[in-house]
Design an enzyme around this catalytic site. Structure first.
Site, PDB file in Angstrom:
ATOM      1  N   LYS A 119       0.817  -1.143  -0.155  1.00  0.00           N
ATOM      2  CA  LYS A 119      -0.506  -0.017  -0.286  1.00  0.00           C
ATOM      3  C   LYS A 119       0.744   1.170  -0.082  1.00  0.00           C
ATOM      4  O   LYS A 119       0.426   2.369  -1.009  1.00  0.00           O
ATOM      5  CB  LYS A 119      -0.979   0.172   1.462  1.00  0.00           C
ATOM      6  CG  LYS A 119      -2.246  -1.187   1.287  1.00  0.00           C
ATOM      7  CD  LYS A 119      -3.025  -0.886   2.426  1.00  0.00           C
ATOM      8  CE  LYS A 119      -4.247  -2.149   2.111  1.00  0.00           C
ATOM      9  NZ  LYS A 119      -3.665  -3.650   2.550  1.00  0.00           N
ATOM     10  N   GLU A 203      -3.559   6.752   8.109  1.00  0.00           N
ATOM     11  CA  GLU A 203      -3.435   7.516   7.068  1.00  0.00           C
ATOM     12  C   GLU A 203      -4.838   8.273   7.455  1.00  0.00           C
ATOM     13  O   GLU A 203      -5.562   7.812   9.335  1.00  0.00           O
ATOM     14  CB  GLU A 203      -4.764   6.807   6.154  1.00  0.00           C
ATOM     15  CG  GLU A 203      -3.786   6.443   4.921  1.00  0.00           C
ATOM     16  CD  GLU A 203      -4.593   5.862   3.774  1.00  0.00           C
ATOM     17  OE1 GLU A 203      -4.444   5.574   2.788  1.00  0.00           O
ATOM     18  OE2 GLU A 203      -5.824   5.873   3.633  1.00  0.00           O
ATOM     19  N   HIS A 238     -14.578  -3.157   8.676  1.00  0.00           N
ATOM     20  CA  HIS A 238     -13.254  -3.117   7.465  1.00  0.00           C
ATOM     21  C   HIS A 238     -13.982  -4.215   6.686  1.00  0.00           C
ATOM     22  O   HIS A 238     -12.652  -4.331   5.222  1.00  0.00           O
ATOM     23  CB  HIS A 238     -12.134  -3.038   7.665  1.00  0.00           C
ATOM     24  CG  HIS A 238     -11.678  -2.221   9.257  1.00  0.00           C
ATOM     25  ND1 HIS A 238     -12.281  -0.985   8.946  1.00  0.00           N
ATOM     26  CD2 HIS A 238     -11.424  -1.432  10.235  1.00  0.00           C
ATOM     27  CE1 HIS A 238     -12.066  -0.273  10.194  1.00  0.00           C
ATOM     28  NE2 HIS A 238     -11.264  -1.297  11.188  1.00  0.00           N
ATOM     29  N   ARG A 294      -5.320  -8.961  -7.846  1.00  0.00           N
ATOM     30  CA  ARG A 294      -5.710 -10.113  -7.722  1.00  0.00           C
ATOM     31  C   ARG A 294      -7.553 -10.238  -8.155  1.00  0.00           C
ATOM     32  O   ARG A 294      -7.838  -9.590  -8.284  1.00  0.00           O
ATOM     33  CB  ARG A 294      -5.352 -11.149  -6.322  1.00  0.00           C
ATOM     34  CG  ARG A 294      -6.052 -10.229  -5.606  1.00  0.00           C
ATOM     35  CD  ARG A 294      -5.915 -11.319  -3.883  1.00  0.00           C
ATOM     36  NE  ARG A 294      -6.480  -9.896  -2.895  1.00  0.00           N
ATOM     37  CZ  ARG A 294      -7.629  -9.971  -2.318  1.00  0.00           C
ATOM     38  NH1 ARG A 294      -8.677 -10.097  -3.291  1.00  0.00           N
ATOM     39  NH2 ARG A 294      -7.476  -8.946  -1.290  1.00  0.00           N
TER      40      ARG A 294
END
Length: 661
Positions: A119, A203, A238, A294
């Site tokens: 990420k 973040e 999440h 993927r």
């Protein structure tokens, strides 16, 4: 130049392994499975043409052991490897090893996996490409002090995310600076357990975002297209539970810009194969979140609206063929919605559930992608998803109506599931009108998780009749004396009617029902009425019951001390209580901390003799790759520890006793 693919090894388990094998077989390709010792009888093993055992139950010793997977490919004579999703699907080193072994890798180039699988690296790449990013820290320095300082600088709430993976694993929301160190440690443990990499990024946490992702596809000849977008905003912990395509209430401008940005991102890393570029949207803005290199769990909704088989596209691209369609030829037809059926208890904060599936029935009219069947066991070792239900219709309203009916008709016995929650989400007015974001479930928790309608007197009566019918079915009946008390009842007194009492519990309510049998007649004796009864139960669970003048037919399931009435949309579960049972509480009842589910103890924060405050973390139990922190029930002293790190415990096991001070 194309290369022939005659045998594919699927380096995964569950519904994605079954899904890939079905497409491979349709294309005339031999399907090879790998399995752990816990999965010896699993559905994906039964589906395969050949299966190879690769190790014990823990994923790190089997499905995450790339060398063992490659050895299985050699043994079975595979010439290609499909990684599915999860496990090794985004592991660049494994992809390189597959290619080095001379096998076709049905996935993107290792360089693309590295660029987008991290990420942090992906954020840096997108920043360079001028794609909007959520403010955050994506650096290589993983020192806890550095990450804590970054979080303080960004401003709370912040989101900690595993850099090497997705699916909600290694993801934590932190509301205040004092909570950051413990959340960071937990996120890193989850990331290491799930992806073998504990790096994270931090973040700013957006409070009302939508999660919209774009399906991209590229071949090895330089062609890259997108297959429209999906909305995946309905999440718990999440992790997505409902996805749909196309995304509702998205402007044509934003749809076009997101599609173009996703294609640009894929081209920037020389992408090949299926991938998903994920964005966070808020109002009229969108921000790059990550790219999953993927196939996604929710790919069936894209297949439904395009009429394409994405696994077939993956195989053809890996064989060197060009994309079957150009961008201008891709059409969006209707609307599709997917619901993920999980073995979990929404009423207990979505704690994963384990057990044997004693009944599993799905309706016609929707697509079902499942990795388990009746008789299979959901274990604590792997993901708790049972199946995906995918409904397609001419428009969103039609697709939702079909999915709602399908969820109502779905029957599961043996484990607690989120079926009721899914049905309530799909029927919720705010969801029906597409007024939602990623906080939808938490915002409407009181409505979505409201208790079911309690069992009525008739339900208790039917459950008791089911118990008697099941008991009668296993008794040896003498055809010459069918009214013998040995055939019609349990304990009896000579010269008096045979009497049997059955005590049932459901939803915290207990009822005792008394049956009297004499001369072939069985009466349910109540305080105000006496009803003549009869019941027969087929081996398939079909019960025909008579209660007074009423005759009813329904499906039931009786096993051990559990009775389930499959009556209407909501199964009713009852427990048969032992009349001689003792009290369930003990001297330490209010002090005891019990494991909420089967799992492995991965961390102990205290020792015997430690003084703790109410809410202090005591022990961490991991189940299905998710961590659950157990906390002190009150201020006190740790008087007992019932497990060590590494212990595998059952639900209800006493882990800690905190004596109040």
């Amino acid at each position: 130049m194309t290369r022939p693919i005659r045998a594919i090894l699927v380096a995964n388990r569950g519904e994605i392994a079954v899904r890939v094998m079905k497409t491979a077989k349709r294309l005339g390709i031999r399907a090879i499975a790998v399995y752990s010792e816990a999965d010896a009888g699993a559905m994906h093993v039964r589906t395969a043409d050949e299966a190879v055992r690769i190790g014990p139950a823990p994923a790190r010793d089997s499905y995450l052991a790339g060398d063992r997977v490659l050895e299985a490919a050699r043994i079975a004579g595979a010439d290609a490897v499909h990684p599915g999703y999860g496990f090794l699907s985004e592991n660049a080193e494994f992809a390189e090893a597959v290619e080095a072994a001379g096998l076709a890798w049905i996935g993107p180039p290792p360089e693309a996996i590295r660029a987008m699988g991290s990420k942090s690296a992906a954020k840096a790449l997108m920043e360079k490409a001028k794609v909007p990013l959520v403010p955050g820290y994506h650096g290589a320095d993983q020192d806890p002090d550095t990450l804590t300082a970054a979080a303080d600088r960004i401003g709370y709430p912040v989101l900690i995310k595993a850099s090497a993976g997705g699916g909600g694993k290694g993801m934590k929301i932190v509301e205040a600076s004092g909570d950051f160190p413990a959340a960071l440690a937990s996120a890193k443990r989850e990331a290491m357990a799930s992806f073998g990499d504990d790096r994270v990024l931090v973040e700013r946490y957006l409070t009302a975002p939508r999660h919209v992702e774009v399906q991209v596809f590229a071949d090895g000849l330089g062609n890259t297209i997108h297959l429209f977008e999906r909305d995946c905003s309905i999440q718990r912990r999440h992790q997505k539970v409902i996805e749909e395509a196309p995304a509702p209430n998205l402007s044509d401008r934003m749809r076009a810009e997101m599609g173009a940005a996703a294609v640009a991102a894929a081209r920037a890393v020389g992408y090949v194969g299926a991938g998903t570029v994920e964005f966070i949207t808020e109002e009229n803005a969108f921000y790059f979140m990550e790219m999953n290199t993927r196939l996604q769990v929710e790919h069936p909704v894209t297949e439904a609206i395009t009429g394409l088989d994405l696994v077939e596209w993956q195989i053809r691209v890996a064989a060197g063929e060009p994309l079957p369609l150009d961008q201008k030829d891709v059409r969006c037809q209707g609307h599709a919605v997917e619901a993920r059926l999980y073995a979990e208890d929404p009423d207990r904060d979505f704690v994963p559930q384990v057990g044997r599936l004693r009944r599993l029935a799905f309706p016609d009219g929707v697509r079902i992608d499942a990795g388990v069947e009746v008789g299979d066991t959901v274990s604590h070792h792997y993901d708790p998803m049972i199946a995906k239900l995918i409904a397609h219709g001419p428009d969103r309203e039609g697709a939702l109506a079909r999915l709602s009916a399908a969820l109502d008709a779905t029957k599961v016995v043996g484990v607690t599931t989120n079926r009721r929650l899914l049905a309530r989400i799909v029927d919720h007015p705010a969801f029906r009108s597409a007024r939602f974001d990623t906080g939808f479930i938490d915002r409407h928790r009181d409505e979505l998780l409201a208790p079911s309608v309690p069992a009525e007197t008739l339900d208790f009566q039917l459950a008791a009749l089911a118990v008697r019918a099941a008991r009668t079915a296993v008794r040896r009946i003498d055809p010459s004396d069918p009214y013998s008390p040995f055939a019609t009842a349990g304990a009896y007194n000579p010269n008096l009617p045979a009497m049997e009492e059955i005590t049932l519990s459901a939803g915290g309510v207990e009822q005792t029902l008394r049956f009297e049998t004499e001369g072939g007649r069985t009466v349910l004796a109540g305080d105000s009425e006496r009803l003549e009864t009869a019941a027969t139960l087929s081996p398939e669970g079909q019960m025909i019951a008579t209660l007074g003048r009423r005759r009813l037919q329904l499906r039931v399931h009786v096993e051990g001390d559990e009775v389930v009435l499959l009556k209407g949309a909501e199964p009713l579960a009852f427990r048969v209580l032992d009349p001689w049972r003792g009290p369930a509480t003990g001297t330490h009842a209010v002090d005891r901390v019990l494991s909420p589910m089967p799992g492995a103890v991965v961390a102990l924060m205290v020792s015997v003799g430690d003084q703790v405050e109410r809410g202090a973390p005591l022990v961490v139990v991991e189940a299905m790759k998710m961590e659950h922190v157990l906390r002190a029930p009150h201020d006190g002293v740790v008087a007992f520890l019932g497990a060590e790190v590494g212990y595998v415990v059952d639900e209800g096991v006493e882990l800690v006793i905190v004596e109040a001070t």
